[in-house]
Design a protein around this motif. Structure first.
Motif, PDB file in Angstrom:
ATOM      1  N   LEU A   4       0.823  -1.210   0.000  1.00  0.00           N
ATOM      2  CA  LEU A   4       0.000   0.000   0.000  1.00  0.00           C
ATOM      3  C   LEU A   4       0.854   1.256   0.000  1.00  0.00           C
ATOM      4  O   LEU A   4       0.454   2.284  -0.535  1.00  0.00           O
ATOM      5  CB  LEU A   4      -0.921   0.010   1.234  1.00  0.00           C
ATOM      6  CG  LEU A   4      -1.992  -1.086   1.279  1.00  0.00           C
ATOM      7  CD1 LEU A   4      -2.734  -1.035   2.603  1.00  0.00           C
ATOM      8  CD2 LEU A   4      -2.946  -0.936   0.114  1.00  0.00           C
ATOM      9  N   ALA A   5       2.037   1.178   0.610  1.00  0.00           N
ATOM     10  CA  ALA A   5       2.931   2.331   0.674  1.00  0.00           C
ATOM     11  C   ALA A   5       3.761   2.471  -0.600  1.00  0.00           C
ATOM     12  O   ALA A   5       4.467   3.460  -0.774  1.00  0.00           O
ATOM     13  CB  ALA A   5       3.860   2.201   1.881  1.00  0.00           C
ATOM     14  N   GLY A   6       3.676   1.485  -1.481  1.00  0.00           N
ATOM     15  CA  GLY A   6       4.418   1.551  -2.727  1.00  0.00           C
ATOM     16  C   GLY A   6       5.887   1.212  -2.600  1.00  0.00           C
ATOM     17  O   GLY A   6       6.699   1.637  -3.411  1.00  0.00           O
ATOM     18  N   VAL A   7       6.243   0.441  -1.569  1.00  0.00           N
ATOM     19  CA  VAL A   7       7.632   0.021  -1.379  1.00  0.00           C
ATOM     20  C   VAL A   7       7.705  -1.503  -1.428  1.00  0.00           C
ATOM     21  O   VAL A   7       6.698  -2.184  -1.322  1.00  0.00           O
ATOM     22  CB  VAL A   7       8.231   0.536  -0.037  1.00  0.00           C
ATOM     23  CG1 VAL A   7       8.272   2.047  -0.009  1.00  0.00           C
ATOM     24  CG2 VAL A   7       7.438   0.013   1.143  1.00  0.00           C
ATOM     25  N   ASP A   8       8.920  -2.002  -1.605  1.00  0.00           N
ATOM     26  CA  ASP A   8       9.103  -3.451  -1.619  1.00  0.00           C
ATOM     27  C   ASP A   8       8.651  -4.050  -0.296  1.00  0.00           C
ATOM     28  O   ASP A   8       8.670  -3.388   0.743  1.00  0.00           O
ATOM     29  CB  ASP A   8      10.570  -3.803  -1.856  1.00  0.00           C
ATOM     30  CG  ASP A   8      11.021  -3.456  -3.260  1.00  0.00           C
ATOM     31  OD1 ASP A   8      10.160  -3.360  -4.159  1.00  0.00           O
ATOM     32  OD2 ASP A   8      12.243  -3.296  -3.451  1.00  0.00           O
ATOM     33  N   ARG A   9       8.258  -5.314  -0.342  1.00  0.00           N
ATOM     34  CA  ARG A   9       7.804  -6.012   0.851  1.00  0.00           C
ATOM     35  C   ARG A   9       8.897  -6.021   1.923  1.00  0.00           C
ATOM     36  O   ARG A   9      10.064  -6.241   1.625  1.00  0.00           O
ATOM     37  CB  ARG A   9       7.403  -7.432   0.516  1.00  0.00           C
ATOM     38  CG  ARG A   9       6.880  -8.194   1.737  1.00  0.00           C
ATOM     39  CD  ARG A   9       6.037  -9.333   1.365  1.00  0.00           C
ATOM     40  NE  ARG A   9       4.790  -8.773   0.823  1.00  0.00           N
ATOM     41  CZ  ARG A   9       3.897  -9.480   0.159  1.00  0.00           C
ATOM     42  NH1 ARG A   9       4.084 -10.744  -0.049  1.00  0.00           N
ATOM     43  NH2 ARG A   9       2.812  -8.926  -0.306  1.00  0.00           N
TER      44      ARG A   9
END
Length: 68
Positions: A4-9
């Motif tokens: 949701l934050a647009g970053v890698d897991r």
């Protein structure tokens, strides 16, 4: 959530490693990091608290030179 934050897991191990390193970088002890992570044995915490070689390079004296 990281999606949701647009970053890698981000996995729990990375968060625990970061927490341990932040404690140590802030002047905390290995014992304090151990308590934060809920470990029984200090050796377990040491696996998370890796040495920050980039920070240590600043402190290193060039070979053959003695600091005054």
């Amino acid at each position: 959530m990281s999606d949701l934050a647009g970053v890698d897991r981000i996995y729990a191990h990375r968060l625990r490693h970061t927490a341990a390193m932040d404690v140590l970088a802030g002047g905390g002890s290995l014992t304090e990091a151990k308590e934060l992570l809920g470990h029984v044995y200090t050796v377990t915490t040491m696996a998370y608290a890796k040495v920050d070689l980039v920070s240590l390079r600043v402190l290193a004296v060039p070979f053959g030179q003695v600091p005054r």
